[in-house]
Design a protein around this motif. Structure first.
Motif, PDB file in Angstrom:
ATOM      1  N   TRP A  80       0.812  -1.210   0.000  1.00 60.13           N
ATOM      2  CA  TRP A  80       0.000   0.000   0.000  1.00 60.13           C
ATOM      3  C   TRP A  80       0.846   1.262   0.000  1.00 60.13           C
ATOM      4  N   ALA A  81       2.156   1.127  -0.010  1.00 63.80           N
ATOM      5  CA  ALA A  81       3.017   2.302   0.124  1.00 63.80           C
ATOM      6  C   ALA A  81       3.018   3.131  -1.154  1.00 63.80           C
ATOM      7  N   ASN A  82       3.034   4.438  -0.979  1.00 59.39           N
ATOM      8  CA  ASN A  82       3.252   5.405  -2.063  1.00 59.39           C
ATOM      9  C   ASN A  82       2.257   5.232  -3.218  1.00 59.39           C
ATOM     10  N   GLN A  83       0.965   5.198  -2.888  1.00 59.56           N
ATOM     11  CA  GLN A  83      -0.059   5.119  -3.921  1.00 59.56           C
ATOM     12  C   GLN A  83      -0.294   6.509  -4.512  1.00 59.56           C
ATOM     13  N   GLN A  84      -0.295   6.573  -5.817  1.00 60.11           N
ATOM     14  CA  GLN A  84      -0.395   7.855  -6.505  1.00 60.11           C
ATOM     15  C   GLN A  84      -1.465   7.785  -7.590  1.00 60.11           C
ATOM     16  N   GLN A  85      -2.007   8.952  -7.922  1.00 58.98           N
ATOM     17  CA  GLN A  85      -2.947   9.066  -9.026  1.00 58.98           C
ATOM     18  C   GLN A  85      -2.681  10.384  -9.739  1.00 58.98           C
ATOM     19  N   MET A  86      -2.463  10.316 -11.031  1.00 59.60           N
ATOM     20  CA  MET A  86      -2.217  11.511 -11.813  1.00 59.60           C
ATOM     21  C   MET A  86      -3.544  12.203 -12.120  1.00 59.60           C
ATOM     22  N   LEU A  87      -3.491  13.527 -12.202  1.00 54.57           N
ATOM     23  CA  LEU A  87      -4.692  14.281 -12.529  1.00 54.57           C
ATOM     24  C   LEU A  87      -5.174  13.982 -13.934  1.00 54.57           C
ATOM     25  N   GLY A  88      -4.282  13.582 -14.815  1.00 53.10           N
ATOM     26  CA  GLY A  88      -4.668  13.267 -16.184  1.00 53.10           C
ATOM     27  C   GLY A  88      -5.591  12.078 -16.304  1.00 53.10           C
ATOM     28  N   TRP A  89      -5.678  11.261 -15.252  1.00 54.37           N
ATOM     29  CA  TRP A  89      -6.580  10.116 -15.287  1.00 54.37           C
ATOM     30  C   TRP A  89      -8.029  10.500 -15.025  1.00 54.37           C
ATOM     31  N   VAL A  90      -8.280  11.628 -14.367  1.00 54.21           N
ATOM     32  CA  VAL A  90      -9.637  11.962 -13.932  1.00 54.21           C
ATOM     33  C   VAL A  90     -10.152  13.291 -14.490  1.00 54.21           C
ATOM     34  N   LEU A  91      -9.278  14.292 -14.633  1.00 55.50           N
ATOM     35  CA  LEU A  91      -9.752  15.609 -15.059  1.00 55.50           C
ATOM     36  C   LEU A  91     -10.400  15.599 -16.445  1.00 55.50           C
ATOM     37  N   PRO A  92      -9.821  14.963 -17.468  1.00 52.53           N
ATOM     38  CA  PRO A  92     -10.485  14.979 -18.786  1.00 52.53           C
ATOM     39  C   PRO A  92     -11.863  14.335 -18.771  1.00 52.53           C
ATOM     40  N   LEU A  93     -12.057  13.366 -17.892  1.00 49.16           N
ATOM     41  CA  LEU A  93     -13.374  12.751 -17.796  1.00 49.16           C
ATOM     42  C   LEU A  93     -14.399  13.737 -17.238  1.00 49.16           C
ATOM     43  N   HIS A  94     -13.988  14.544 -16.264  1.00 49.93           N
ATOM     44  CA  HIS A  94     -14.899  15.558 -15.714  1.00 49.93           C
ATOM     45  C   HIS A  94     -15.274  16.596 -16.771  1.00 49.93           C
ATOM     46  N   THR A  95     -14.294  17.073 -17.519  1.00 50.46           N
ATOM     47  CA  THR A  95     -14.590  18.093 -18.532  1.00 50.46           C
ATOM     48  C   THR A  95     -15.424  17.523 -19.679  1.00 50.46           C
ATOM     49  N   LEU A  96     -15.230  16.242 -20.003  1.00 54.36           N
ATOM     50  CA  LEU A  96     -16.069  15.636 -21.045  1.00 54.36           C
ATOM     51  C   LEU A  96     -17.520  15.530 -20.573  1.00 54.36           C
TER      52      LEU A  96
ATOM     53  N   CYS B 235     -16.163  11.522  -3.903  1.00 55.64           N
ATOM     54  CA  CYS B 235     -15.178  10.457  -4.120  1.00 55.64           C
ATOM     55  C   CYS B 235     -13.766  11.017  -4.219  1.00 55.64           C
ATOM     56  N   GLN B 236     -13.580  12.038  -5.062  1.00 56.97           N
ATOM     57  CA  GLN B 236     -12.238  12.567  -5.269  1.00 56.97           C
ATOM     58  C   GLN B 236     -11.696  13.237  -4.009  1.00 56.97           C
ATOM     59  N   ARG B 237     -12.546  13.912  -3.263  1.00 55.69           N
ATOM     60  CA  ARG B 237     -12.074  14.540  -2.028  1.00 55.69           C
ATOM     61  C   ARG B 237     -11.575  13.485  -1.050  1.00 55.69           C
ATOM     62  N   TYR B 238     -12.290  12.406  -0.925  1.00 55.14           N
ATOM     63  CA  TYR B 238     -11.844  11.331  -0.029  1.00 55.14           C
ATOM     64  C   TYR B 238     -10.554  10.698  -0.535  1.00 55.14           C
ATOM     65  N   GLN B 239     -10.477  10.456  -1.851  1.00 53.94           N
ATOM     66  CA  GLN B 239      -9.288   9.799  -2.409  1.00 53.94           C
ATOM     67  C   GLN B 239      -8.043  10.654  -2.199  1.00 53.94           C
ATOM     68  N   TRP B 240      -8.152  11.974  -2.459  1.00 55.39           N
ATOM     69  CA  TRP B 240      -6.975  12.833  -2.339  1.00 55.39           C
ATOM     70  C   TRP B 240      -6.587  13.067  -0.886  1.00 55.39           C
ATOM     71  N   LEU B 241      -7.535  13.025   0.025  1.00 54.25           N
ATOM     72  CA  LEU B 241      -7.214  13.285   1.432  1.00 54.25           C
ATOM     73  C   LEU B 241      -6.667  12.051   2.141  1.00 54.25           C
ATOM     74  N   TYR B 242      -7.200  10.868   1.823  1.00 53.03           N
ATOM     75  CA  TYR B 242      -6.911   9.697   2.643  1.00 53.03           C
ATOM     76  C   TYR B 242      -6.292   8.526   1.894  1.00 53.03           C
ATOM     77  N   VAL B 243      -6.303   8.528   0.573  1.00 56.20           N
ATOM     78  CA  VAL B 243      -5.831   7.346  -0.161  1.00 56.20           C
ATOM     79  C   VAL B 243      -4.579   7.657  -0.971  1.00 56.20           C
ATOM     80  N   TYR B 244      -4.700   8.605  -1.890  1.00 57.83           N
ATOM     81  CA  TYR B 244      -3.615   8.849  -2.830  1.00 57.83           C
ATOM     82  C   TYR B 244      -2.679   9.944  -2.330  1.00 57.83           C
TER      83      TYR B 244
END
Length: 611
Positions: free
Chosen positions: A383-399, A428-437
Motif C-alpha cells: 500500500w506504500a506510495n499510492q499515486q494518481q495523476m490528474l490526467g486520469w480523472v480531469l479529462p473525464l470531468h470536462t467531457l 469520491c475525489q475529495r476522499y481519495q486525495w485526502l486519505y488514499v492517494y
C-alpha cells in the motif's frame, strides 16, 4: 556539444555568473548520461528489496534475544535448551542461483549450473558486487560526456525568478532557461534531450495518438449499433432474445455505455506510457500533456464520432437519398443520442465513480499479493506510495460537462444526471486525495490553462449545437445567440490574458519579499546565537525557534529534505549538488551497511539458537 564535463561546467558557471552576478550561484549540477547506470541500479534495487524481505522473514520467525541467555547459570541454560526443543525447527532460506545471470563474477563463484545457496550468504555477496559495479559506472558517468543540460541553484529567490521568466538568449537552441522541477518530479531518461530530439519524439507521439483515435473510431461505431434495435433484429441469433423486455433494455440502455467505459479505462495507462517516451522531463509536463490528449481523444472518438456514427446508422437511407439533409438529420438525431449519453453519464455517476471508493481491482490485487507476502515490510509495501495523476480523472470531468451542456438543449433531464455525477465525483475525489492517494507533484497552477480551455470548449459546443437546433426548428429569435457566442469568446480572451501569466510565472515582488524575510530570520537567529538577547534562557529558546523557521523557509525554497531543513547554517554545496542527482548516482556503501549489519546479527542469532 563535445566539451568535457569540467569544461562544460565551467562554461555554464561563467555564463550564469556573468549574467546574474558572481556571488549569485549556490550550486551547479550537470546532467549526466546515466542510461547504463539506471539499468544496473534497477537490478540492484530489486535485489536489495529481495534481501530486505529475507531479513524480515527471519526477524518475524526468530526468537528475540534473551539478555540473561549468556549469564552462564545452569538453570537458565536448561530452560533455554528446553525452549529450543519445543520450538519448531526453522530451515534456512535457500536461493536458486544461476551464475551466468550475474556475469563473470557469478560464473566464477557459483558455476554455470543452477545452485541452491543460503540467502544470507548470497544476497550480501551479490549486493556488494553490484554496488562495486555501480560505483565504477558512477565514475564513468561523471567523467564521460555530459548531456547539454544543468541545474543551477541560486542564492536568492528573486534572481531565480528573473532567470526563469526572462529570455536568456535570442538563440534558444543554445541557451534556454526554464524553472527546474522538484527532484522527485524529474523523468531522468528525458532530461537533457536536445530540442530537435524532443521535437522528433513529440511528432511521433502525436502521430501514434491520431492513429489510436482512428483505431478506436470503428469500436465506438460498433458500440453505437445496439442503439438501433432494428439492426440487431436482423441477426438470427439475437432476434429471439431481443423479444425479451429485459434483454432489450440492457442492450439498448446500459450495455453500450458499459462497453465504452471498459475501453476508455485502459486508455490513460496507454497514453501515459507513450507520453513518458515523448520527451517530457517532468511529471507536471507529462500530466499536462496527458490531460490534453485524453480530452482530445474523448472529444473526437467519444463525442464527435459517436454522434456522427449514431446518426449515420439510424438515418443511413435518408442520407443516401438526400445528402444535403445532413445538418437537419444531425439535429433530428440529437435527442436520440442524448438518451445514450444520458445513460453514459448516469452510469459514470452511479457506478464508476462510487466504485472507486471501494477500489475493487486494487483490493483483489492486494489480497492476491498479500498471500505471497512473507514479512511485515513486504505487506506494508503493498500500500506504500499510492499515486494518481490528474490526467486520469480531469479529462473525464470536462467531457461530462461538455456532454451535459450540449445535450441539455435536446434532453433537459441530462442536466440532472450531470449534477449527480459531479456530486458523487466531488465526494469520491475529495476522499481519495485526502486519505488514499499521494499527489506526485505540485503544479503551482500550471494545469489551470488546460482545464480552463476545456471548459470553454464545452461552452463553445453548447452554443453551436443550441444555435443549430434552434435554426433547424426555425426559431425566430435564434440570432440572439450571436451576442452570447461573442461574449463567451471575449470572456475567454480576457480571462486568459488576466490569469495565464500569474498562474504560470512566479512574481518577482513575492520573490523579493521572501528573500527579505529569510534574511531577517537569519540575522535575528545570528543575534540570538551570539548572546545579544536580554535573557539567556529565553534567548536560547528563541534561537532554536528561529533556526527552525529559517531552516523551514530555506528548505522549502530549494526543496531540501526535512533532515537538512532544520539546520540551514550547515547546508553545504555538496548537499545542494546531491539534491539534483539521479537516485542511481546517490548510491553508496552507507546505504547497504545497515542491511549487512542486520544480516550479520541474524546469522549470530541463528547460530545461537542452534539453526
Amino acid at each position: 556539444m563535445t566539451q568535457s564535463p569540467a569544461s562544460l561546467q565551467e562554461l555554464v558557471d561563467n555564463e550564469m555568473r556573468r549574467v546574474y552576478g558572481h556571488d549569485s550561484i549556490a550550486a551547479l549540477v550537470l546532467v549526466h548520461d546515466t542510461a547504463t547506470l539506471e539499468a544496473a541500479a534497477a537490478q540492484y534495487f530489486k535485489l536489495q528489496e529481495q534481501f530486505e524481505d529475507v531479513l524480515d522473514w527471519y526477524q518475524y520467525r526468530l526468537p528475540a534475544d534473551d539478555p540473561d541467555e549468556e549469564s552462564g547459570q545452569p538453570q537458565q541454560r536448561q530452560q533455554q535448551e528446553s525452549k529450543s526443543k519445543k520450538r519448531p525447527q526453522l530451515k534456512r532460506k535457500m536461493v536458486l542461483v544461476v551464475g551466468p545471470r550475474y556475469g563473470s563474477w557469478g560464473t566464477e563463484r557459483y558455476g554455470v549450473t543452477p545452485t541452491q545457496v543460503d540467502a544470507l550468504e548470497f544476497y550480501p555477496a551479490v549486493l556488494q558486487e553490484k554496488l562495486r559495479e555501480l560505483m565504477l559506472l558512477q565514475q564513468d558517468a561523471l567523467h564521460g560526456l555530459s548531456r547539454p543540460a544543468a541545474v543551477v541553484t541560486f542564492r536568492r529567490q528573486l534572481v531565480a525568478t528573473l532567470a526563469a521568466a526572462s529570455l536568456h538568449s535570442y538563440d534558444e537552441s543554445a541557451w534556454n532557461i526554464t524553472p527546474a522541477p522538484a527532484p522527485q518530479e524529474i523523468i531522468w531518461d528525458n532530461i537533457g534531450l536536445r530540442s530537435w530530439e524532443i521535437a522528433v519524439r513529440q511528432l511521433a507521439l502525436w502521430g501514434v495518438f491520431w492513429v489510436l483515435v482512428l483505431f478506436y473510431a470503428p469500436i465506438v461505431a460498433a458500440i453505437q449499433a445496439p442503439v438501433n434495435m432494428d439492426n440487431l433484429k436482423k441477426i438470427p441469433v439475437l432476434s429471439e432474445l431481443i423479444q425479451l423486455p429485459f434483454v432489450a433494455s440492457i442492450l439498448q440502455g446500459f450495455l453500450p455505455s458499459l462497453v465504452l467505459l471498459t475501453f476508455l479505462a485502459v486508455l490513460p495507462y496507454l497514453l501515459e506510457a507513450l507520453i513518458t517516451r515523448g520527451g517530457q522531463y517532468s511529471k507536471t509536463a507529462a500530466d499536462a500533456q496527458l490531460i490534453l490528449m485524453y480530452f482530445l481523444f474523448q472529444l473526437f472518438a467519444v463525442f464527435i464520432f459517436s454522434f456522427i456514427s449514431g446518426t449515420a446508422l439510424s438515418q443511413l437511407q435518408a442520407l443516401i437519398d438526400d445528402p444535403k439533409r445532413v445538418i437537419s438529420l444531425l439535429g433530428v438525431s440529437a435527442p436520440q443520442q442524448a438518451s445514450f449519453f444520458s445513460t453514459y453519464i448516469l452510469l459514470l455517476g452511479l457506478s464508476r465513480t462510487p466504485l472507486q471508493l471501494l477500489r475493487l481491482p486494487q483490493l483483489a490485487m492486494y489480497l492476491f499479493r498479500l498471500q505471497l507476502a512473507n514479512s511485515p515490510r513486504q505487506r506494508r509495501r503493498l500500500w506504500a506510495n499510492q499515486q494518481q495523476m490528474l490526467g486520469w480523472v480531469l479529462p473525464l470531468h470536462t467531457l461530462v460537462l461538455l456532454l451535459g451542456l450540449v445535450f441539455c438543449v435536446a434532453s433537459p433531464l441530462i442536466a440532472v444526471f450531470t449534477l449527480l455525477y459531479f456530486v458523487s465525483a466531488t465526494v469520491c475525489q475529495r476522499y481519495q486525495w485526502l486519505y488514499v492517494y499521494r499527489h506526485p507533484y505540485e503544479g503551482a497552477g500550471t494545469l489551470w490553462k488546460q482545464v480552463f480551455t476545456q471548459v470553454l470548449v464545452a461552452v463553445y459546443f453548447f452554443v453551436a449545437v443550441m444555435g443549430c437546433l434552434l435554426g433547424i426548428k426555425r426559431f425566430e429569435a435564434a440570432l440572439l445567440l450571436l451576442p452570447l457566442a461573442i461574449g463567451v469568446l471575449v470572456f475567454h480572451v480576457l480571462a486568459g490574458r488576466a490569469l495565464e501569466r500569474p498562474l504560470t510565472l512566479a512574481p518577482s515582488r513575492e520573490a523579493a519579499a521572501m528573500d527579505a524575510y529569510t534574511q531577517r530570520l537569519i540575522e535575528s537567529a545570528s543575534h540570538v546565537v551570539n548572546g545579544e538577547t536580554a535573557h539567556a534562557e529565553g534567548g536560547s529558546k528563541e534561537a532554536g525557534e528561529l533556526k527552525t523557521e529559517v531552516g523551514r523557509v530555506a528548505g522549502e525554497a530549494v526543496g531540501l529534505p526535512d533532515q537538512t531543513a532544520d539546520r540551514p547554517h550547515q547546508i553545504t554545496q555538496e548537499e545542494l549538488q546531491r539534491l539534483y542527482l539521479s537516485p542511481a548516482m546517490k548510491l553508496s556503501e552507507d546505504s547497504l551497511r545497515p542491511l549487512l549489519d542486520e544480516a550479520a546479527d541474524i546469522n549470530r542469532r541463528l547460530r545461537t539458537a542452534g539453526y
